[in-house]
Design a protein around this motif. Sequence first.
Motif, mmCIF file in Angstrom:
data_model
loop_
_atom_site.group_PDB
_atom_site.id
_atom_site.type_symbol
_atom_site.label_atom_id
_atom_site.label_comp_id
_atom_site.label_asym_id
_atom_site.label_seq_id
_atom_site.Cartn_x
_atom_site.Cartn_y
_atom_site.Cartn_z
ATOM 1 N N PRO A 10 0.852 -1.191 0.000
ATOM 2 C CA PRO A 10 0.000 0.000 0.000
ATOM 3 C C PRO A 10 0.890 1.245 0.000
ATOM 4 C CG PRO A 10 -0.677 -1.561 1.693
ATOM 5 C CD PRO A 10 0.649 -2.027 1.195
ATOM 6 N N ILE A 11 0.441 2.265 -0.704
ATOM 7 C CA ILE A 11 1.294 3.445 -0.898
ATOM 8 C C ILE A 11 0.502 4.724 -0.693
ATOM 9 C CG2 ILE A 11 2.559 4.781 -2.650
ATOM 10 C CD1 ILE A 11 3.453 2.094 -3.820
ATOM 11 N N VAL A 12 1.110 5.673 0.011
ATOM 12 C CA VAL A 12 0.640 7.055 0.039
ATOM 13 C C VAL A 12 1.657 7.869 -0.743
ATOM 14 C CG1 VAL A 12 0.169 9.078 1.458
ATOM 15 C CG2 VAL A 12 -0.570 6.803 2.225
ATOM 16 N N GLY A 13 1.239 8.396 -1.881
ATOM 17 C CA GLY A 13 2.147 9.113 -2.765
ATOM 18 C C GLY A 13 1.872 10.606 -2.753
ATOM 19 N N LEU A 14 2.926 11.391 -2.540
ATOM 20 C CA LEU A 14 2.824 12.853 -2.551
ATOM 21 C C LEU A 14 3.215 13.331 -3.939
ATOM 22 C CD1 LEU A 14 3.029 12.026 0.460
ATOM 23 C CD2 LEU A 14 4.354 14.103 0.849
ATOM 24 N N PHE A 15 2.241 13.842 -4.675
ATOM 25 C CA PHE A 15 2.462 14.213 -6.067
ATOM 26 C C PHE A 15 2.396 15.722 -6.238
ATOM 27 C CE2 PHE A 15 2.323 9.892 -7.019
ATOM 28 C CZ PHE A 15 2.509 9.663 -8.386
ATOM 29 N N GLY A 16 3.356 16.257 -6.960
ATOM 30 C CA GLY A 16 3.396 17.679 -7.272
ATOM 31 C C GLY A 16 3.139 17.930 -8.737
ATOM 32 N N PRO A 17 4.189 18.199 -9.524
ATOM 33 C CA PRO A 17 3.977 18.664 -10.893
ATOM 34 C C PRO A 17 3.529 17.602 -11.890
ATOM 35 C CG PRO A 17 6.325 18.512 -10.409
ATOM 36 C CD PRO A 17 5.606 18.294 -9.120
ATOM 37 N N LEU A 18 3.880 16.334 -11.694
ATOM 38 C CA LEU A 18 3.553 15.319 -12.691
ATOM 39 C C LEU A 18 2.162 14.745 -12.474
ATOM 40 C CD1 LEU A 18 6.871 13.356 -13.246
ATOM 41 C CD2 LEU A 18 6.013 15.427 -14.366
ATOM 42 N N GLU A 19 1.551 14.280 -13.560
ATOM 43 C CA GLU A 19 0.154 13.843 -13.546
ATOM 44 C C GLU A 19 0.005 12.482 -12.865
ATOM 45 O OE1 GLU A 19 1.985 14.291 -16.245
ATOM 46 O OE2 GLU A 19 1.149 15.897 -17.496
#
Length: 341
Positions: free
Chosen positions: A285-294
């Motif tokens: 399981p993953i919590v991903g912090l996303f900024g500029p990329l889609e």
Amino acid sequence: MAWPDLRPQRILVIRYRFIGDTVLAIPTLRNLRQAFPNAKIDVLSEPVSGDTLALCPYKDELLYYAPRLKGEKKRASKHPTSLIGITKFLRARHYDRCYILRRSFSSAILPLLAGIPHRVGFATDGRSFLLQRSTPYADKHEVECFLDVLRADGIPINSTHNENWTDPATDARVAAALPPGNRPRVFICAKSIVTSKDWAPERFAELIVWLVNERGCEVHFCDSPALADYYEQIRAALPSPLVREWHDWSRQLSIKESNSLFQRMDLAVGIDTGLLHLAASFHLPIVGLFGPLEPWRWHPWDTAHTIVRPNDVTGPRPLLRLSVAEVKAVVEPYLQALANR
């Protein structure tokens, strides 16, 4: 053409640069092997990123290409570093087919110069005339885009699932070195080579304090030693008693050995980078912090995940708009599920 094709063809897959993209090529390699069970299938990759495929059973050889970046001076390397050098190397291997999982013009001209007669890849950068068959680079997940390259050649896609493999000897070494007990193990991925994706060391430190002190977790890291200064900033921001909870494997495990660590983790939390894709290949399981990329193109594939992204992703460091409280709120349900298992 009838499938599977039982001819003993020689096939080259080109996927060099970037750990995440290389891991995302695994479903493509699996379907290619199913289509050509008797072929020799080699992968042209780059040192380090290519090592993520070291244990993949669908390829035969990993071939390394270490292209110099634009403006970079000539450097010593045991692998080819120039287009001329890699062309000579590949030409001598007499491949029949090539599947190009990169979009640059140079990656399409390379197999042409190497004399590979059947070339399939993306119709980007005006390079379709260099290919026998091509496909658009569609607005969808990168795994599906890679599979489109096979579809363009009429190859059936039988599965899209994620998978990865470990070495038993490394499994035993990691198991022996893990802290005793049954606390939840959280892998933290804190740094990208692309600084616009980064969060902040002091916020990761605050998150780690909460994970350890309030949620009873172990926290683990395993990143490139070249990024050690950034991780040291996180460690320095921790209260002194928590430093002993700092489980950093970066100098103990190589990228291919890190697979043995990922399979022993319970959750991965981090910014959008290649290590999250490695974690996903083990269905963490993953919590991903996303900024500029889609996120729709780069989210963790085939695993439970939640993307945390600020509403405004403009500017040089959009993740700085994310608070620690927002990330905790997304991580908490995963920790509750671990406690209830």
